[in-house]
Design a protein around this motif. Sequence first.
Motif, mmCIF file in Angstrom:
data_model
loop_
_atom_site.group_PDB
_atom_site.id
_atom_site.type_symbol
_atom_site.label_atom_id
_atom_site.label_comp_id
_atom_site.label_asym_id
_atom_site.label_seq_id
_atom_site.Cartn_x
_atom_site.Cartn_y
_atom_site.Cartn_z
ATOM 1 N N LEU A 106 0.834 -1.199 0.000
ATOM 2 C CA LEU A 106 0.000 0.000 0.000
ATOM 3 C C LEU A 106 0.871 1.252 0.000
ATOM 4 N N ALA A 107 1.906 1.250 0.861
ATOM 5 C CA ALA A 107 2.821 2.393 0.896
ATOM 6 C C ALA A 107 3.538 2.545 -0.440
ATOM 7 N N GLY A 108 3.933 1.421 -1.060
ATOM 8 C CA GLY A 108 4.598 1.484 -2.349
ATOM 9 C C GLY A 108 3.697 2.026 -3.442
ATOM 10 N N ARG A 109 2.431 1.603 -3.456
ATOM 11 C CA ARG A 109 1.500 2.107 -4.469
ATOM 12 C C ARG A 109 1.296 3.616 -4.334
ATOM 13 N N LEU A 110 1.185 4.095 -3.107
ATOM 14 C CA LEU A 110 1.033 5.537 -2.894
ATOM 15 C C LEU A 110 2.296 6.293 -3.292
ATOM 16 N N THR A 111 3.459 5.696 -3.028
ATOM 17 C CA THR A 111 4.712 6.336 -3.416
ATOM 18 C C THR A 111 4.838 6.415 -4.935
ATOM 19 N N VAL A 112 4.423 5.355 -5.630
ATOM 20 C CA VAL A 112 4.456 5.370 -7.098
ATOM 21 C C VAL A 112 3.586 6.489 -7.640
ATOM 22 N N LEU A 113 2.372 6.627 -7.105
ATOM 23 C CA LEU A 113 1.480 7.695 -7.564
ATOM 24 C C LEU A 113 2.088 9.067 -7.293
ATOM 25 N N ARG A 114 2.720 9.218 -6.136
ATOM 26 C CA ARG A 114 3.315 10.512 -5.805
ATOM 27 C C ARG A 114 4.504 10.832 -6.712
ATOM 28 N N LEU A 115 5.359 9.834 -6.976
ATOM 29 C CA LEU A 115 6.510 10.069 -7.836
ATOM 30 C C LEU A 115 6.091 10.316 -9.278
ATOM 31 N N GLU A 116 5.084 9.601 -9.741
ATOM 32 C CA GLU A 116 4.607 9.847 -11.109
ATOM 33 C C GLU A 116 3.971 11.219 -11.242
ATOM 34 N N ARG A 117 3.278 11.661 -10.214
ATOM 35 C CA ARG A 117 2.713 13.013 -10.252
ATOM 36 C C ARG A 117 3.834 14.061 -10.252
ATOM 37 N N ARG A 119 6.817 13.601 -11.442
ATOM 38 C CA ARG A 119 7.440 13.559 -12.775
ATOM 39 C C ARG A 119 6.595 14.307 -13.792
ATOM 40 N N HIS A 120 5.275 14.182 -13.671
ATOM 41 C CA HIS A 120 4.383 14.882 -14.598
ATOM 42 C C HIS A 120 4.470 16.392 -14.408
ATOM 43 N N GLU A 121 4.619 16.844 -13.162
ATOM 44 C CA GLU A 121 4.653 18.280 -12.889
ATOM 45 C C GLU A 121 6.008 18.895 -13.214
ATOM 46 N N ARG A 122 7.101 18.157 -12.952
ATOM 47 C CA ARG A 122 8.439 18.719 -13.107
ATOM 48 C C ARG A 122 9.144 18.274 -14.392
ATOM 49 N N GLY A 123 8.620 17.237 -15.027
ATOM 50 C CA GLY A 123 9.212 16.780 -16.273
ATOM 51 C C GLY A 123 10.276 15.714 -16.111
ATOM 52 N N ALA A 124 10.934 15.649 -14.963
ATOM 53 C CA ALA A 124 11.983 14.652 -14.748
ATOM 54 C C ALA A 124 12.147 14.440 -13.250
#
Length: 352
Positions: A106-117, A119-124
């Motif tokens: 569960l913690a990993g899934r939330l971390t993935v969503l946070r990191l992908e967001r 990446r989407h906001e900052r580009g890298a």
Amino acid sequence: MGDIAKGALGGAWTLLVGWILPTALNLAVLMFAVAPSLRGLGPFDRVRALGSGHTGILLLTGALLIGLAANACQNALYRLLEGYLLWPARAYDAGCRRSRRTKERLAGRLTVLRLERRRHERGALSEADAGELARLLGDPGIARAVPGDRRRTAAQRALLQERLARYPIADDQIAPTRLGNAIRRFEEYGADRYRMDTQLLWNELTGCAPDQLTRQTEIARASVDFFVALLFGHAAVMVLAVLALAAGDRPDVPLLLVMVGVLAVLLPVWYRSAVTATDEWAAAVRALVNAGRRPLAGALGLRVPQQLADEREMWAMVSRLSRIPYHERASALDRYRITGDAGVAGDADGQS
């Protein structure tokens, strides 16, 4: 007198809602759906011989007595569902491993969503974040869940955070069942936040906290009690229904089969409802600890330090008082005493 009556009725209300009402519901199902098929068993034959008025009185009396008995045995019932009572060591260890794995994913899934967001906001992403994302996506369990998580709305993603919040913060506090973890998370809150052993100091804490906070805790627990009582009652009715199928005299087989099937479906529903209902209980306990620790410190003749680290040290010493020789207690808490209130502090040391 009015305050006394109000308090008595308040306590009776939580008992009524938490244990007597679900017991009455289970007894009603037993009397009207299962008992007619239990012919040849003396107690049930005598109940059927009574009139409808007497049956209603018997039902209410049985609900009251069994509900009171279940309330008296609530610690054992909870410990069984939490995984602490009658669980073999292997089952307990396997349940704890499964709970830790579920929490980590569960913690990993939330971390993935946070990191992908991010990446989407900052580009890298930074090298460290990119490596963490790749590592998490390499977990098969997380990788299978992520596509569905990406389609979740913000509210649905918040539900994932709620599920994660139902686990204790410390991994060594993990319990083998979902209900055990949901309860353990707020049992350890005081120790994790303030180093206060709330299990040891519970009576002192509830005695010093504002009445409204204590009442909120009792009401919140009553909701969980309701589903726990309903769950155990359904299990008992199922056993009697199976007994009626196996040993009854001309049992109503279709009705009993339907009853067993419906109750079997409802058991996990009530269990999940009990787990969800612990959210309000956890919030009430957190409020009780946060707002009640200062009145407790004052009652013990202590002042709460300004720094959290110092406060943690103070509560850790208070929690250990019962294991410290009496002649060492005064010196251990001297620096936290209220000036000029040594008599109160000495009394508190003796009571603790």
